[in-house]
Design a protein around this motif. Structure first.
Motif, PDB file in Angstrom:
ATOM      1  N   VAL A 115      42.034  29.101  39.427  1.00  0.00           N
ATOM      2  CA  VAL A 115      42.723  29.931  40.413  1.00  0.00           C
ATOM      3  C   VAL A 115      42.309  31.379  40.211  1.00  0.00           C
ATOM      4  N   SER A 116      41.844  32.004  41.265  1.00  0.00           N
ATOM      5  CA  SER A 116      41.411  33.402  41.163  1.00  0.00           C
ATOM      6  C   SER A 116      42.623  34.320  41.085  1.00  0.00           C
ATOM      7  N   PRO A 117      42.556  35.365  40.273  1.00  0.00           N
ATOM      8  CA  PRO A 117      43.683  36.301  40.208  1.00  0.00           C
ATOM      9  C   PRO A 117      43.828  37.076  41.510  1.00  0.00           C
ATOM     10  N   VAL A 118      45.036  37.509  41.776  1.00  0.00           N
ATOM     11  CA  VAL A 118      45.295  38.369  42.930  1.00  0.00           C
ATOM     12  C   VAL A 118      44.658  39.729  42.663  1.00  0.00           C
ATOM     13  N   ARG A 119      44.048  40.291  43.691  1.00  0.00           N
ATOM     14  CA  ARG A 119      43.375  41.586  43.545  1.00  0.00           C
ATOM     15  C   ARG A 119      44.242  42.681  44.154  1.00  0.00           C
ATOM     16  N   LEU A 120      44.794  43.543  43.307  1.00  0.00           N
ATOM     17  CA  LEU A 120      45.633  44.639  43.781  1.00  0.00           C
ATOM     18  C   LEU A 120      44.767  45.747  44.367  1.00  0.00           C
ATOM     19  N   SER A 121      45.205  46.276  45.505  1.00  0.00           N
ATOM     20  CA  SER A 121      44.558  47.452  46.074  1.00  0.00           C
ATOM     21  C   SER A 121      45.257  48.718  45.584  1.00  0.00           C
ATOM     22  N   ARG A 122      46.594  48.719  45.674  1.00  0.00           N
ATOM     23  CA  ARG A 122      47.394  49.844  45.178  1.00  0.00           C
ATOM     24  C   ARG A 122      48.858  49.431  45.219  1.00  0.00           C
ATOM     25  N   PRO A 123      49.697  50.050  44.391  1.00  0.00           N
ATOM     26  CA  PRO A 123      51.130  49.765  44.478  1.00  0.00           C
ATOM     27  C   PRO A 123      51.730  50.439  45.702  1.00  0.00           C
ATOM     28  N   CYS A 124      52.796  49.870  46.208  1.00  0.00           N
ATOM     29  CA  CYS A 124      53.488  50.471  47.346  1.00  0.00           C
ATOM     30  C   CYS A 124      54.367  51.625  46.879  1.00  0.00           C
ATOM     31  N   HIS A 125      54.407  52.657  47.684  1.00  0.00           N
ATOM     32  CA  HIS A 125      55.259  53.814  47.427  1.00  0.00           C
ATOM     33  C   HIS A 125      55.989  54.173  48.715  1.00  0.00           C
TER      34      HIS A 125
ATOM     35  N   ALA B 221      40.890  44.513  54.640  1.00  0.00           N
ATOM     36  CA  ALA B 221      41.589  43.229  54.552  1.00  0.00           C
ATOM     37  C   ALA B 221      42.681  43.311  53.497  1.00  0.00           C
ATOM     38  N   VAL B 222      43.598  44.253  53.677  1.00  0.00           N
ATOM     39  CA  VAL B 222      44.711  44.387  52.748  1.00  0.00           C
ATOM     40  C   VAL B 222      46.007  44.051  53.468  1.00  0.00           C
ATOM     41  N   SER B 223      46.985  43.601  52.707  1.00  0.00           N
ATOM     42  CA  SER B 223      48.288  43.297  53.291  1.00  0.00           C
ATOM     43  C   SER B 223      49.365  43.536  52.255  1.00  0.00           C
ATOM     44  N   LEU B 224      50.597  43.639  52.724  1.00  0.00           N
ATOM     45  CA  LEU B 224      51.742  43.828  51.841  1.00  0.00           C
ATOM     46  C   LEU B 224      52.151  42.491  51.245  1.00  0.00           C
ATOM     47  N   GLN B 225      52.261  42.445  49.913  1.00  0.00           N
ATOM     48  CA  GLN B 225      52.619  41.213  49.227  1.00  0.00           C
ATOM     49  C   GLN B 225      53.504  41.518  48.022  1.00  0.00           C
ATOM     50  N   ILE B 226      54.332  40.538  47.665  1.00  0.00           N
ATOM     51  CA  ILE B 226      55.094  40.594  46.412  1.00  0.00           C
ATOM     52  C   ILE B 226      54.270  39.866  45.361  1.00  0.00           C
ATOM     53  N   VAL B 227      53.955  40.554  44.276  1.00  0.00           N
ATOM     54  CA  VAL B 227      53.039  40.025  43.263  1.00  0.00           C
ATOM     55  C   VAL B 227      53.747  39.949  41.915  1.00  0.00           C
TER      56      VAL B 227
ATOM     57  N   THR C 115      46.170  49.034  35.169  1.00  0.00           N
ATOM     58  CA  THR C 115      46.674  50.378  35.463  1.00  0.00           C
ATOM     59  C   THR C 115      47.450  50.397  36.777  1.00  0.00           C
ATOM     60  N   LEU C 116      46.920  49.708  37.790  1.00  0.00           N
ATOM     61  CA  LEU C 116      47.622  49.638  39.075  1.00  0.00           C
ATOM     62  C   LEU C 116      48.978  48.964  38.907  1.00  0.00           C
ATOM     63  N   TRP C 117      49.000  47.875  38.143  1.00  0.00           N
ATOM     64  CA  TRP C 117      50.261  47.167  37.922  1.00  0.00           C
ATOM     65  C   TRP C 117      51.284  48.075  37.248  1.00  0.00           C
ATOM     66  N   GLU C 118      50.855  48.763  36.216  1.00  0.00           N
ATOM     67  CA  GLU C 118      51.779  49.580  35.426  1.00  0.00           C
ATOM     68  C   GLU C 118      52.206  50.850  36.151  1.00  0.00           C
ATOM     69  N   SER C 119      51.498  51.211  37.215  1.00  0.00           N
ATOM     70  CA  SER C 119      51.867  52.422  37.953  1.00  0.00           C
ATOM     71  C   SER C 119      52.847  52.138  39.090  1.00  0.00           C
ATOM     72  N   SER C 120      53.243  50.883  39.241  1.00  0.00           N
ATOM     73  CA  SER C 120      54.187  50.536  40.302  1.00  0.00           C
ATOM     74  C   SER C 120      55.552  51.151  40.020  1.00  0.00           C
TER      75      SER C 120
ATOM     76  N   GLY D 103      56.618  42.872  41.961  1.00  0.00           N
ATOM     77  CA  GLY D 103      56.784  44.113  42.691  1.00  0.00           C
ATOM     78  C   GLY D 103      55.963  44.126  43.962  1.00  0.00           C
ATOM     79  N   PRO D 104      56.146  45.166  44.795  1.00  0.00           N
ATOM     80  CA  PRO D 104      55.443  45.267  46.083  1.00  0.00           C
ATOM     81  C   PRO D 104      54.096  45.978  45.937  1.00  0.00           C
ATOM     82  N   PHE D 105      53.067  45.338  46.467  1.00  0.00           N
ATOM     83  CA  PHE D 105      51.716  45.896  46.378  1.00  0.00           C
ATOM     84  C   PHE D 105      50.967  45.695  47.686  1.00  0.00           C
ATOM     85  N   TRP D 106      49.987  46.572  47.890  1.00  0.00           N
ATOM     86  CA  TRP D 106      48.938  46.306  48.863  1.00  0.00           C
ATOM     87  C   TRP D 106      47.920  45.431  48.147  1.00  0.00           C
ATOM     88  N   VAL D 107      47.625  44.269  48.719  1.00  0.00           N
ATOM     89  CA  VAL D 107      46.719  43.308  48.083  1.00  0.00           C
ATOM     90  C   VAL D 107      45.429  43.211  48.880  1.00  0.00           C
TER      91      VAL D 107
END
Length: 511
Positions: A34-44, A398-404, A418-423, A386-390
């Motif tokens: 299973v491929s890991p989810v690729r975070l684009s950025r945390p939601c703010h 090709a990004v969307s709002l997702q709970i990761v 780093t993206l995860w910890e900055s949420s 938490g909420p992220f742009w994935v």
């Protein structure tokens, strides 16, 4: 590979309610990985998180109140979790014959009387011809823990969380199950005074939960002046998943039989899909508060429901226009703007260069999906998603709002870590869902799952290692292709009970 299954295997697969094709699909996932989810950025706030102003809050409350006359509301509560994990520390102490640290022992002795279950504990100890005060004085904590956790006493370690006493009131204590009944009467009551709930429970506890409901529901109906319509369902064995050994071959028990395991909370999508409702409130069983703190929780449930209905009206109006096939350039420009501004949908590169027919089809498919409004709280360090742009394709279009969840990302990738910890926001599982389309028909929710969001974890059974597959999480991959909005809600609306110590937090104690 179907021909390689023995007759015994075939019978076992059929008994689970699974098809050979589904089992083969699961094996393929194990072997491919299973491929890991690729975070684009945390939601703010302002970038994926909607922060409503006071005027908007009042407007959505009015929308909710008007909808009570025409909409069918229901509260959906996953409640199959056993309480055993709440008592992990106490189980360890029971096995070791007591507390290894004096500070923990002192806290246990001094805090025990503050728990709702203390009078019940006194009663069961007395029935065994023991004196609880005497046991406390002697610090015979192993015996006390035995009477709390095992069937010799309260059997709290084997009960579902739903049947644990959470909060004290002058007239008596309430279980988590009862607190959700009371909450539902405050925001899931329709114009005919019917308050609807649906609990998912384990097959092991289904009868006990049903009996308890029969005992308590009448008094709550009288006090709250409502009629409850309560449904119970269990996780279907047809959502179980095959276990494999470390070499990705089917794991077999001592008798050579295939081993299947529960597929995780994503399996509850089947239960959710069976509901008949216009608006569904989704909340975990352990997130509830006593009456003194309910007003703010109830208020925000109503606001989120109003926001969902407002967005649905805008979506449905545009879908009807698109379905009529008469949209021109100006119409498509307005609909695309609505998608970007109101639904946070990202248009692909070159969208404006596509033909009218192509854009019309694209927008229709984007809008014609289930809708969920997810309350999000400021991150205070609670474990969870938490909420992220994935990023779905490695490209910016090709990004969307997702709970990761943390387990879904590649923690070895420093950038992703780093993206995860900055949420700065956290998912409290506070959802309001709409899964009827613009014609009033129910969506088939199974069409909007991303199967790639499954997770594989290492487990053991009978002392042997195995790999277990969990289906995409209920509010994660199982809703990956829904239209999703994140709305900031106050932290006071999130009060989970993950350990028994949480019941002694100020939010859960009598004022």
């Amino acid at each position: 590979m179907v021909s390689s299954w023995s007759a015994k295997d075939r019978d076992r697969i059929a008994a689970e309610g699974l098809t050979f094709g589904e089992v083969e699909r699961q094996l393929t996932l194990f072997r491919r990985g299973v491929s890991p989810v690729r975070l684009s950025r945390p939601c703010h706030a302002g970038d994926g998180i909607v922060v409503l102003g006071a005027t908007e809050e009042e407007e959505q409350l009015k929308v909710y109140e008007a909808a009570l006359l025409t909409k069918r509301f229901i509260k959906f509560v996953p409640a199959s979790g056993a309480a055993s994990r709440m008592f992990k520390e106490w189980y360890r102490c029971l096995g070791e014959g007591g507390f290894s640290e004096k500070t923990k022992e002192d806290a246990f002795v001094s805090d025990l009387k503050r728990h709702c279950f203390f009078p019940d504990l006194q009663a069961v100890v007395s029935a065994q011809r023991h004196d609880l005060e005497g046991l406390l004085k002697k610090r015979d904590n192993a015996t006390i823990l035995k009477y709390i956790l095992t069937e010799e006493g309260l059997n709290y370690g084997r009960l579902p969380k739903a049947l644990l006493k959470f909060h004290a009131y002058p007239e008596g204590c309430r279980t988590a199950l009862e607190e959700h009944l009371v909450e539902a009467a405050l925001y899931a009551r329709d114009g005919r005074n019917c308050s609807r709930l649906h609990f998912t429970v384990s097959s092991e506890h289904q009868n006990a939960v049903r009996r308890y409901l029969q005992q308590v529901i009448g008094s709550h109906e009288s006090r709250l002046q409502t009629l409850f319509e309560v449904g119970l369902s269990i996780q279907s064995t047809g959502t179980n998943t095959l276990a494999v050994d470390p070499d990705n071959r089917p794991f077999r028990d001592e008798e050579g039989g295939l081993v299947f395991r529960p597929g995780g909370h994503g399996s509850l999508l089947t239960n959710l899909n069976a509901l008949e409702a216009d608006v569904v409130f989704l909340k975990n069983i352990d997130n509830c508060v006593p009456d003194r703190l309910k007003p703010e929780t109830v208020r925000w449930k109503k606001i989120l429901a109003g926001y969902l209905i407002t967005l649905q009206e805008g979506i449905f109006a545009r879908l009807r226009l698109l379905a009529a096939g008469k949209t021109g350039e100006a119409d498509l420009t307005e609909i695309a703007r609505f998608c970007r501004k109101k639904l946070h949908l990202v248009m692909p590169r070159g969208f404006l260069k596509r033909s009218l027919a192509e854009r019309r089809l694209f927008l229709f498919e984007k809008l014609n999906r289930p809708l969920r409004i997810c309350g999000m709280v400021k991150n205070e360090g609670e474990p969870g998603g938490g909420p992220f742009w994935v990023d779905h394709s490695g490209g910016t279009d090709a990004v969307s709002l997702q709970i990761v969840e943390e387990a879904q990302i590649d923690r070895n990738d420093s950038g992703q870590r780093t993206l995860w910890e900055s949420s700065t926001y956290f998912n409290p599982v506070d959802l309001v869902c709409g899964f009827r389309d613009y014609r009033g028909q129910k969506f088939d929710l199974t069409r909007f799952i991303d199967p790639e969001w499954s997770t594989i974890s290492r487990k053991s059974e009978e002392g042997r290692d195995l790999l277990a597959l969990e289906r995409p999480g209920l509010w994660n991959g199982s809703m990956a292709y829904w239209n999703t909005l994140f709305v900031e809600v106050p932290l006071v609306t999130f009060n989970p009970v993950k350990t028994v110590a949480d019941l002694l937090r100020p939010q859960h104690l009598a004022a």
